[in-house]
Scaffold this active site. Structure first.
Site, PDB file in Angstrom:
ATOM      1  N   TYR A 102     -16.874  16.590 -15.824  1.00  0.00           N
ATOM      2  CA  TYR A 102     -17.239  15.168 -15.371  1.00  0.00           C
ATOM      3  C   TYR A 102     -18.129  14.995 -14.273  1.00  0.00           C
ATOM      4  O   TYR A 102     -18.167  15.382 -13.243  1.00  0.00           O
ATOM      5  CB  TYR A 102     -15.986  14.412 -15.473  1.00  0.00           C
ATOM      6  CG  TYR A 102     -16.053  12.782 -15.085  1.00  0.00           C
ATOM      7  CD1 TYR A 102     -16.714  12.152 -15.859  1.00  0.00           C
ATOM      8  CD2 TYR A 102     -16.000  12.365 -13.686  1.00  0.00           C
ATOM      9  CE1 TYR A 102     -16.956  10.687 -15.682  1.00  0.00           C
ATOM     10  CE2 TYR A 102     -16.207  10.863 -13.478  1.00  0.00           C
ATOM     11  CZ  TYR A 102     -16.961  10.159 -14.564  1.00  0.00           C
ATOM     12  OH  TYR A 102     -17.267   9.034 -14.258  1.00  0.00           O
ATOM     13  N   ASP A 110      -7.633  19.006 -14.093  1.00  0.00           N
ATOM     14  CA  ASP A 110      -8.249  17.469 -14.592  1.00  0.00           C
ATOM     15  C   ASP A 110      -7.536  17.552 -15.829  1.00  0.00           C
ATOM     16  O   ASP A 110      -8.304  18.140 -16.922  1.00  0.00           O
ATOM     17  CB  ASP A 110      -9.411  17.332 -14.285  1.00  0.00           C
ATOM     18  CG  ASP A 110      -9.779  16.005 -14.767  1.00  0.00           C
ATOM     19  OD1 ASP A 110      -8.972  15.251 -15.562  1.00  0.00           O
ATOM     20  OD2 ASP A 110     -11.070  15.284 -14.243  1.00  0.00           O
ATOM     21  N   LYS A 167      -8.953   6.610 -19.129  1.00  0.00           N
ATOM     22  CA  LYS A 167      -9.088   7.009 -20.333  1.00  0.00           C
ATOM     23  C   LYS A 167      -8.003   6.966 -21.408  1.00  0.00           C
ATOM     24  O   LYS A 167      -7.602   5.809 -21.570  1.00  0.00           O
ATOM     25  CB  LYS A 167      -9.808   8.550 -20.230  1.00  0.00           C
ATOM     26  CG  LYS A 167     -10.650   8.625 -19.144  1.00  0.00           C
ATOM     27  CD  LYS A 167     -11.945   7.751 -19.378  1.00  0.00           C
ATOM     28  CE  LYS A 167     -12.772   7.728 -18.137  1.00  0.00           C
ATOM     29  NZ  LYS A 167     -13.254   9.172 -17.304  1.00  0.00           N
ATOM     30  N   ARG A 194       0.783  -1.191   0.116  1.00  0.00           N
ATOM     31  CA  ARG A 194      -0.030   0.061  -0.253  1.00  0.00           C
ATOM     32  C   ARG A 194       0.918   1.330  -0.044  1.00  0.00           C
ATOM     33  O   ARG A 194       0.528   2.343  -0.529  1.00  0.00           O
ATOM     34  CB  ARG A 194      -0.811   0.037   1.295  1.00  0.00           C
ATOM     35  CG  ARG A 194      -1.572   1.380   1.443  1.00  0.00           C
ATOM     36  CD  ARG A 194      -2.901   1.382   2.173  1.00  0.00           C
ATOM     37  NE  ARG A 194      -2.676   0.506   3.413  1.00  0.00           N
ATOM     38  CZ  ARG A 194      -1.840   0.900   4.413  1.00  0.00           C
ATOM     39  NH1 ARG A 194      -1.288   1.992   4.484  1.00  0.00           N
ATOM     40  NH2 ARG A 194      -1.794  -0.226   5.626  1.00  0.00           N
TER      41      ARG A 194
END
Ligand SMILES: *Cc1c(COP(=O)(O)O)cnc(C)c1O
Length: 392
Positions: free
Chosen positions: A104, A177, A202, A51
């Site tokens: 978005y 973004d 994407k 992690r």
């Protein structure tokens, strides 16, 4: 890997030295949770628990940071996990954010239904208008300006340089973004942004086979109180734990290596599709930053290398025609998401943006969004033409 190298060279080599033990030319998938210590605290290469850090993820994080010209990259399980980490790292209850009026759907849902009940309020501003952003800032309270450019789904363009100035004057950090443009077409940090986020699901991954997110910090964050943004994000990434797994990191890195050539082809094909759509009598309006009729075409030309693979358009005959056209195509796949090698078509009002219905971010019902893939463009246009000739 030096910053002097070109984009494609960095995409293929940054963070991707041949494996020290075997010489494997691509970083292996370190499918492992924990690491042998040479005596307590004797970590090899700093690896302790996956992690906190994993070598495959480190390779991806170094690569994306090199591509964005940032100081450090962070890879997450999804774009939204990365965005959440940025917000929790840099804001506390009582702070205020300016968010875009076109974005978005999941980003707005996050600010409206997750951050706001948690005490982080927002105002919505037309992101293509610098004065509207300035007016939405609440002096002393606004700690972050969130920009998406180009926006999803209306392909709005924000002037990153001008908004960075407005945000910094107010003592707020600017987050961009960069999912639609990718690091290949636009580098917000060079234009003054403090933090860049991506849904690597994407274009960065590019093959519709992995969900992921990335965050990159600017080398110098001069906003008072935020100079340690990199450490705060590193701390929260580990403390919250929404990290990218080794195999997902490996797939995303594999996608990044071909980002430059894929984006060129996405742009070539999108330009041809835009030409076709602007000439079709069933189409009322085409949204693409490369069109000189676009409200911020000049800004887009300044800050983007090319204009990307996303196109949207409105149907003259309205919602019903848009819905029918989406269903009539054969080669285009009706589906959510974007940025893969295959072309996708969708109806934002009922699909990707259904979650913003009834809010200020509601999208027109006659809108169709295209993610133009890298197939032979004549095939794509022929298929669209058939659908639009019937329903347009
Ligand atoms: C898809 C998308 C996101 C969210 O990313 P996920 O990987 O789906 O969590 C954020 N911003 C933009 C612009 C997107 O298209």
């Amino acid at each position: 890997m030096s910053d002097e190298h070109g984009f494609a060279t960095r995409a293929i080599h940054a963070g991707q030295e041949a494996d020290a033990t075997t010489g494997a030319v691509v970083p292996p998938i370190y499918q492992v949770s924990t690491y042998k210590q040479d005596g307590i605290g004797g970590f090899r290469g700093g690896y302790e628990y996956s992690r906190s850090a994993n070598p495959t993820r480190t390779a991806l994080e170094e690569c994306i940071a090199a591509l964005e010209g940032g100081s450090r990259g962070f890879a997450f399980a999804s774009g939204l996990a990365g965005q959440d980490c940025v917000v929790r790292s840099l804001l506390v209850p009582g702070d205020h954010v300016v968010v875009p009026s076109d974005a978005y759907g999941g980003t707005y849902r996050y600010f409206n239904k997750v951050a706001r009940p948690g005490g982080i309020d927002h105002s919505i501003a037309k992101i293509g208008d610098v004065d509207a952003v300035r007016a939405a800032i609440e002096p002393g309270r606004t700690k972050m300006v969130w920009v998406e450019t180009p926006t999803n789904p209306l392909l709005g363009i924000a002037d990153i340089e001008a908004i960075a100035e407005v945000a910094h004057e107010a003592g707020a950090v600017l987050v961009v973004d960069n999912t639609f443009a990718t690091a290949y077409l636009q580098n917000p940090i060079a234009l003054g942004a403090d933090i860049v986020t991506h849904s690597t699901t994407k274009y960065s991954g590019g093959h519709s086979d992995v969900v992921g997110g990335a965050v990159v910090t600017a080398p110098e964050i001069s906003v008072p109180g935020y100079g340690d943004a990199e450490e705060r994000i590193a701390f929260h990434q580990n403390s919250i734990g929404g990290v990218a797994g080794p195999f997902d990191s490996w797939l995303t890195l594999r996608g990044l290596r071909t980002l430059a050539i894929r984006m060129e082809r996405h742009c070539d094909n999108a330009e041809r599709v835009v030409d076709f759509l602007t000439g079709h009598e069933g189409v009322a309006q085409v949204f693409y930053p490369g069109l000189d009729t676009h409200h911020n075409h000049d800004v887009a030309s300044r800050q983007m290398k090319r204009f990307g693979g996303m196109v949207s358009f409105r149907m003259k005959k309205g919602e019903d025609a848009a819905v029918k056209a989406c269903a009539a195509v054969q080669l285009w796949t009706l589906g959510e998401s974007l940025g893969g090698v295959e072309s996708l078509i969708e109806h934002p009002a009922r699909m990707t943006h259904a979650s913003v219905a009834g809010t200020e971010l509601e999208v027109p019902a006659d809108l169709i969004r295209l993610s133009v893939g890298i197939e032979d463009v004549d095939d794509l246009i022929a298929d669209l033409q058939e659908a639009l000739d019937i329903h347009g």
